[in-house]
Design a protein around this motif. Structure first.
Motif, PDB file in Angstrom:
ATOM      1  N   HIS A 116      -7.794   8.765  -6.517  1.00 24.13           N
ATOM      2  CA  HIS A 116      -7.984   7.329  -6.669  1.00 24.13           C
ATOM      3  C   HIS A 116      -7.464   6.530  -5.480  1.00 24.13           C
ATOM      4  CE1 HIS A 116      -9.554   7.966 -10.560  1.00 24.13           C
ATOM      5  NE2 HIS A 116      -8.409   8.222 -11.178  1.00 24.13           N
ATOM      6  N   GLU A 117      -6.470   7.079  -4.787  1.00 23.05           N
ATOM      7  CA  GLU A 117      -5.906   6.316  -3.666  1.00 23.05           C
ATOM      8  C   GLU A 117      -6.853   6.229  -2.475  1.00 23.05           C
ATOM      9  OE1 GLU A 117      -4.258  10.530  -2.848  1.00 23.05           O
ATOM     10  OE2 GLU A 117      -4.753   9.292  -4.594  1.00 23.05           O
ATOM     11  N   VAL A 172      -7.386   2.833  -0.961  1.00 22.55           N
ATOM     12  CA  VAL A 172      -6.486   2.284   0.055  1.00 22.55           C
ATOM     13  C   VAL A 172      -7.003   2.637   1.444  1.00 22.55           C
ATOM     14  CG1 VAL A 172      -4.155   2.351   1.010  1.00 22.55           C
ATOM     15  CG2 VAL A 172      -4.488   2.358  -1.475  1.00 22.55           C
ATOM     16  N   VAL A 185      -7.314  -1.662  -6.610  1.00 20.99           N
ATOM     17  CA  VAL A 185      -7.073  -0.219  -6.674  1.00 20.99           C
ATOM     18  C   VAL A 185      -6.072   0.096  -7.774  1.00 20.99           C
ATOM     19  CG1 VAL A 185      -6.229   1.807  -5.433  1.00 20.99           C
ATOM     20  CG2 VAL A 185      -7.584   0.096  -4.215  1.00 20.99           C
ATOM     21  N   ILE A 186      -4.992  -0.678  -7.826  1.00 16.06           N
ATOM     22  CA  ILE A 186      -3.951  -0.438  -8.828  1.00 16.06           C
ATOM     23  C   ILE A 186      -4.489  -0.645 -10.241  1.00 16.06           C
ATOM     24  CG2 ILE A 186      -1.768  -1.324  -9.762  1.00 16.06           C
ATOM     25  CD1 ILE A 186      -0.899  -1.866  -6.863  1.00 16.06           C
ATOM     26  N   ILE A 191      -5.535  -3.852  -2.671  1.00 14.86           N
ATOM     27  CA  ILE A 191      -4.606  -2.998  -3.409  1.00 14.86           C
ATOM     28  C   ILE A 191      -4.516  -3.399  -4.879  1.00 14.86           C
ATOM     29  CG2 ILE A 191      -2.575  -4.386  -2.819  1.00 14.86           C
ATOM     30  CD1 ILE A 191      -2.792  -0.518  -3.202  1.00 14.86           C
ATOM     31  N   ASN A 223       0.817  -1.210   0.000  1.00 14.57           N
ATOM     32  CA  ASN A 223       0.000   0.000   0.000  1.00 14.57           C
ATOM     33  C   ASN A 223       0.856   1.268   0.000  1.00 14.57           C
ATOM     34  OD1 ASN A 223      -2.243  -1.608   0.016  1.00 14.57           O
ATOM     35  ND2 ASN A 223      -2.787  -1.240   2.151  1.00 14.57           N
ATOM     36  N   PHE A 229       1.753   9.173  -5.111  1.00 17.00           N
ATOM     37  CA  PHE A 229       0.885  10.346  -5.000  1.00 17.00           C
ATOM     38  C   PHE A 229       1.343  11.306  -3.905  1.00 17.00           C
ATOM     39  CE2 PHE A 229      -1.567   6.709  -6.501  1.00 17.00           C
ATOM     40  CZ  PHE A 229      -2.020   7.187  -7.723  1.00 17.00           C
ATOM     41  N   PHE A 287       2.409   2.026  -3.295  1.00 15.32           N
ATOM     42  CA  PHE A 287       1.446   2.635  -4.204  1.00 15.32           C
ATOM     43  C   PHE A 287       1.201   4.103  -3.827  1.00 15.32           C
ATOM     44  CE2 PHE A 287      -3.084   3.682  -4.960  1.00 15.32           C
ATOM     45  CZ  PHE A 287      -3.099   3.650  -6.347  1.00 15.32           C
ATOM     46  N   LEU A 288       1.043   4.371  -2.541  1.00 11.00           N
ATOM     47  CA  LEU A 288       0.778   5.737  -2.077  1.00 11.00           C
ATOM     48  C   LEU A 288       1.951   6.679  -2.351  1.00 11.00           C
ATOM     49  CD1 LEU A 288      -1.012   4.995   1.331  1.00 11.00           C
ATOM     50  CD2 LEU A 288      -2.060   5.856  -0.781  1.00 11.00           C
TER      51      LEU A 288
END
Length: 202
Positions: free
Chosen positions: A132-133, A136, A145-146, A142, A100, A107, A103-104
């Motif tokens: 979009h995040e 999470v 989300v991705i 995840i 997570n 941003f 991915f974060l």
């Protein structure tokens, strides 16, 4: 529900005072979060109908005293107030999960940020768009989300509390568990339980 049941339900909630009505909205939208089956839930209090944005502003401090979960205002304007209701430890654990946070990072979130700093950063990003995040923060898988962010042309396999691209069976089980919790809460309202009673026993 039958039309008769729907009418009965609305007759019940329409008799609530503003504080009870606000609690009812929070309970119905956040029941899985209140039951600690979900990390977080998002509610937009608008100026439509009963003007929940104004009711929220008036009673949010009192709500804080009654809830066993936390909340954070992500965005507000003249018409709407967007509020994230969440379980502190569950959300912090989710954000710090390696997949997570990797991915974060894309941003502007960093590994050094604590939960409050992450929420503040999310709020800043909410000023222009619904980022979009947010998935999470709401506890969505995840992988889904991705895929939603990186592959917008791919058709999802199912839509429920989120768009499902991968583990459909697991998502179905989660959706059903959330729906069951909400159904139970509505059933208790039918039985005559007031929101103030329910919020103390979730």
């Amino acid at each position: 529900m039958s039309r008769e049941q729907v009418n009965k339900f609305f007759n019940i909630i329409n008799e609530y005072n503003d504080f009870e009505y606000l609690l009812y909205v929070i309970i119905c939208h956040c029941a899985p979060t209140l039951k600690r089956q979900k990390i977080a839930s998002l509610i937009i209090f608008s100026d439509n109908g009963r003007k929940l944005n104004l009711i929220w502003e008036r009673y949010k401090d009192r709500i804080k005293e009654n809830l066993k979960i936390s909340f954070f205002e992500l965005r507000r304007n003249k018409k709407n107030i967007t509020v994230l209701f969440y379980n502190d430890k569950m959300l912090e654990t989710s954000i710090k999960c390696q997949k997570n946070i990797d991915f974060l990072n894309r941003f502007g979130y960093t590994n050094e940020m604590d939960l409050n700093q992450c929420l503040c950063h999310l709020s800043k990003r909410f000023e222009k768009i619904c980022p979009h995040e947010i998935g999470v923060f709401l506890g969505y898988p995840i992988e889904d989300v991705i895929t939603f962010v990186d592959c917008p042309s791919i058709k999802c396999k199912m839509i429920g509390y989120w768009k499902v691209y991968h583990d459909v069976e697991n998502a179905k089980a989660i959706f059903n568990s959330y729906d069951l919790i909400k159904k139970k809460m509505i059933g208790l309202i039918f039985e005559g339980y007031k929101p103030t009673q329910l919020i103390l026993n979730v």
